[in-house]
Scaffold this motif. Sequence first.
Motif, PDB file in Angstrom:
ATOM      1  N   THR A  12       1.102  -0.763  -0.097  1.00  0.00           N
ATOM      2  CA  THR A  12      -0.261   0.055  -0.017  1.00  0.00           C
ATOM      3  C   THR A  12       0.708   1.085   0.151  1.00  0.00           C
ATOM      4  OG1 THR A  12       0.035   0.119   2.387  1.00  0.00           O
ATOM      5  CG2 THR A  12      -1.676  -1.226   1.422  1.00  0.00           C
ATOM      6  N   LEU A  13       1.130   2.045  -1.311  1.00  0.00           N
ATOM      7  CA  LEU A  13       1.226   3.093  -1.222  1.00  0.00           C
ATOM      8  C   LEU A  13       0.791   4.106  -0.816  1.00  0.00           C
ATOM      9  CD1 LEU A  13       3.660   2.283  -4.416  1.00  0.00           C
ATOM     10  CD2 LEU A  13       4.451   2.210  -2.319  1.00  0.00           C
ATOM     11  N   GLU A  14       1.269   5.250  -0.253  1.00  0.00           N
ATOM     12  CA  GLU A  14       0.509   6.705   0.363  1.00  0.00           C
ATOM     13  C   GLU A  14       0.594   7.223  -1.340  1.00  0.00           C
ATOM     14  OE1 GLU A  14       2.409   8.570   3.092  1.00  0.00           O
ATOM     15  OE2 GLU A  14       2.272   7.006   4.266  1.00  0.00           O
ATOM     16  N   GLU A  16       0.660  10.127  -2.403  1.00  0.00           N
ATOM     17  CA  GLU A  16       1.746  11.622  -1.898  1.00  0.00           C
ATOM     18  C   GLU A  16       2.732  10.528  -3.330  1.00  0.00           C
ATOM     19  OE1 GLU A  16       3.276  13.876   1.248  1.00  0.00           O
ATOM     20  OE2 GLU A  16       1.003  13.705   2.009  1.00  0.00           O
ATOM     21  N   LEU A  17       3.350   9.774  -2.229  1.00  0.00           N
ATOM     22  CA  LEU A  17       4.615   8.990  -3.163  1.00  0.00           C
ATOM     23  C   LEU A  17       4.267   8.637  -4.277  1.00  0.00           C
ATOM     24  CD1 LEU A  17       5.255   6.399  -0.091  1.00  0.00           C
ATOM     25  CD2 LEU A  17       7.068   8.422  -0.920  1.00  0.00           C
ATOM     26  N   ILE A  18       2.397   7.609  -4.664  1.00  0.00           N
ATOM     27  CA  ILE A  18       2.870   7.775  -6.308  1.00  0.00           C
ATOM     28  C   ILE A  18       2.565   9.170  -7.007  1.00  0.00           C
ATOM     29  CG2 ILE A  18       0.525   6.882  -7.387  1.00  0.00           C
ATOM     30  CD1 ILE A  18      -0.069   5.440  -5.569  1.00  0.00           C
ATOM     31  N   LYS A  20       4.182  11.593  -6.391  1.00  0.00           N
ATOM     32  CA  LYS A  20       5.705  11.858  -7.282  1.00  0.00           C
ATOM     33  C   LYS A  20       6.117  10.816  -7.335  1.00  0.00           C
ATOM     34  CE  LYS A  20       7.323  15.413  -3.669  1.00  0.00           C
ATOM     35  NZ  LYS A  20       7.102  16.754  -4.190  1.00  0.00           N
ATOM     36  N   ALA A  21       6.138   9.469  -7.788  1.00  0.00           N
ATOM     37  CA  ALA A  21       6.543   8.695  -9.117  1.00  0.00           C
ATOM     38  C   ALA A  21       6.122   9.383 -10.484  1.00  0.00           C
ATOM     39  CB  ALA A  21       6.427   7.995  -8.790  1.00  0.00           C
ATOM     40  N   GLU A  23       5.408  12.168 -11.475  1.00  0.00           N
ATOM     41  CA  GLU A  23       6.129  13.845 -11.412  1.00  0.00           C
ATOM     42  C   GLU A  23       7.372  13.609 -11.692  1.00  0.00           C
ATOM     43  OE1 GLU A  23       5.734  16.082  -7.863  1.00  0.00           O
ATOM     44  OE2 GLU A  23       4.319  17.471  -9.088  1.00  0.00           O
ATOM     45  N   THR A  24       7.845  12.884 -10.832  1.00  0.00           N
ATOM     46  CA  THR A  24       9.176  11.897 -11.669  1.00  0.00           C
ATOM     47  C   THR A  24       9.376  11.813 -13.363  1.00  0.00           C
ATOM     48  OG1 THR A  24       9.541  12.149  -9.757  1.00  0.00           O
ATOM     49  CG2 THR A  24      11.624  11.445 -10.230  1.00  0.00           C
ATOM     50  N   GLY A  78      -1.749  16.933  -4.411  1.00  0.00           N
ATOM     51  CA  GLY A  78      -1.250  16.568  -4.603  1.00  0.00           C
ATOM     52  C   GLY A  78      -0.084  16.497  -5.192  1.00  0.00           C
TER      53      GLY A  78
END
Length: 191
Positions: A12-14, A16-18, A20-21, A23-24, A78
């Motif tokens: 389970t990913l938050e 925010e992390l997804i 950010k991924a 955007e990266t 986000g």
Amino acid sequence: MLLKDFSLITPTLEAELIIKAIETVISPSVIRQTLLETGSCEERTRKLPSGLVVCLVIAMNLWSSDAMGDVLKNLVNGLSREWTRLGQYWKVPSSSSISEARQRLGCWAMSRLFHKIVRPLATAQTPGAFLGGLRVMAVDGTVLDVPDSAANAKVFGYPGSRKGTRAAFPKVRLVLLIEAGTHLIVDALIC
């Protein structure tokens, strides 16, 4: 030979992390360039600019069990301002507006973006990714149902069935090229 005990873990990913991924990996400039190349840019200022709709389509696949409005709201909250450029008092559009924005965007822009960004990611350290110095790739296929409409039947056709009967839905045949070490789809062809 004893089998090692194991259990399946559902990561389970938050959000925010997804985000950010996303955007990266996908920069706003690549999305803007792709939209210009495909003629998918909006002609007037809209609540849902095409660049945001691209991110929404990607995010809808990540949060497929959530309502589109909720996914869009989380996405806008986000993403960085470079992505959204929306006013301070932005209100989530209705689900019909979201559907219209997705239709305006079309599939050509998403397909073009896919081919610009996706590439094999395995390194020499990735288990099962290389054999004899060559990258291990796999070809796989699947069949998907599409809505039963005259246009879809004309393009995709119905599968074979008993004489005098017809399948319930037209079928899309999808062939995928997959990197074996990462299970990443690096190319796709619709037949």
